[in-house]
Design a protein around this motif. Structure first.
Motif, PDB file in Angstrom:
ATOM      1  N   ALA A 154       0.822  -1.204   0.000  1.00  0.00           N
ATOM      2  CA  ALA A 154       0.000   0.000   0.000  1.00  0.00           C
ATOM      3  C   ALA A 154       0.863   1.265   0.000  1.00  0.00           C
ATOM      4  O   ALA A 154       0.582   2.229  -0.724  1.00  0.00           O
ATOM      5  N   MET A 155       1.923   1.250   0.808  1.00  0.00           N
ATOM      6  CA  MET A 155       2.814   2.412   0.848  1.00  0.00           C
ATOM      7  C   MET A 155       3.528   2.600  -0.486  1.00  0.00           C
ATOM      8  O   MET A 155       3.653   3.725  -0.992  1.00  0.00           O
ATOM      9  N   ASN A 156       3.962   1.510  -1.094  1.00  0.00           N
ATOM     10  CA  ASN A 156       4.655   1.619  -2.374  1.00  0.00           C
ATOM     11  C   ASN A 156       3.708   2.051  -3.487  1.00  0.00           C
ATOM     12  O   ASN A 156       4.096   2.809  -4.386  1.00  0.00           O
ATOM     13  N   GLY A 157       2.456   1.594  -3.417  1.00  0.00           N
ATOM     14  CA  GLY A 157       1.474   2.036  -4.399  1.00  0.00           C
ATOM     15  C   GLY A 157       1.234   3.539  -4.314  1.00  0.00           C
ATOM     16  O   GLY A 157       1.142   4.227  -5.342  1.00  0.00           O
ATOM     17  N   ALA A 158       1.146   4.065  -3.075  1.00  0.00           N
ATOM     18  CA  ALA A 158       0.983   5.508  -2.901  1.00  0.00           C
ATOM     19  C   ALA A 158       2.230   6.245  -3.387  1.00  0.00           C
ATOM     20  O   ALA A 158       2.136   7.288  -4.059  1.00  0.00           O
TER      21      ALA A 158
END
Length: 252
Positions: A117-121
């Motif tokens: 999720a953090m990498n997607g953001a």
């Protein structure tokens, strides 16, 4: 008068001693109230229901949350949200019109703060998306009574990695405080903020030009908090009941 909720009015599902009666006293005194919460886990309606369960009925315009501010920002700027928020909060954004631009919206996503999720953001940000932080609180008082990590650390991580500064929509944003004061019939200099977070609630309110910021020794407060951030509080009081006594005395 602006009141924080968690740590000031209630802890979890339990009202803080004297808080319900203090709010009733404010209403009896004819002082207008706005509840300003940085919570980014609970949707607006859940907060309204929670307050009603404590015996506190509020009008629709008496509650302001960062999600309200985010929806307004996204709509005004024609952006579609890429959400990194708690699953319970996602429905708050369902009415945002689709836009050609993207904006990453970060709140307290709890267990949803995983690497994917953090990498997607992060990838959205480096591809040009706007960056909205619902709040940048460091900690919150958790259900077990201890402090837990809040969204601020995750916002800071994305800022560092993407080289992009987030637009903060909740406290301590000056615009958030001023939006809460809209319609109260008083200028910032005549308003009082009561909170348990020295950084976001009290120092933020004073930097936004509010006349007074009262720090309560409930919720996430820890001894020495009053000296950790500037401006320092106008007063440090035991709880909301004592804060209201301070306000009524000053008004008199």
């Amino acid at each position: 008068m602006l009141l924080d909720l968690s740590g000031v009015v209630y802890d979890g599902d339990t009202p803080i001693r004297g808080a319900v009666e203090a709010i009733a006293l404010l209403r009896d005194a004819g002082l207008p109230i706005r509840f300003v919460s940085n919570t980014t886990r609970s949707p607006r309606q859940a907060i309204v229901v929670q307050l009603a369960g404590l015996g506190i009925t509020i009008a629709d315009d008496e509650l302001l949350t960062p999600a309200n501010a985010a929806v307004a920002w996204l709509t005004a700027h024609g952006c579609s949200p890429h959400l990194l928020v708690h699953p319970d909060l996602e429905a708050e954004f369902s009415g945002v019109p689709a836009g050609e631009l993207k904006a990453v919206v970060v709140g307290d996503a709890a267990e949803a703060f995983d690497y994917a999720a953090m990498n997607g953001a992060f990838r959205q940000l480096v591809d040009g998306a706007e960056f909205l932080a619902l709040a940048t609180n460091r900690t919150f008082k958790d259900a077990d009574g201890g402090l837990s990590l809040d969204a601020g650390a995750f916002v800071a991580a994305l800022e560092f990695a993407a080289g992009k500064q987030a637009i903060v929509l909740g406290k301590p944003s000056r615009d958030f405080f001023h939006a809460a004061l809209a319609g109260l019939g008083c200028g910032p200099g005549d308003a009082v903020m009561v909170g348990d977070d020295m950084e976001s609630d009290v120092a933020g309110a004073l930097r936004a030009g509010l006349g007074a910021g009262l720090l309560v020794r409930t919720g996430k407060y820890r001894p020495g908090d009053e000296g950790r951030f500037a401006p320092h509080p106008t007063a440090v009081v035991d709880d909301l009941e004592a804060a209201v006594e301070w306000i009524v005395r000053k008004r008199g």
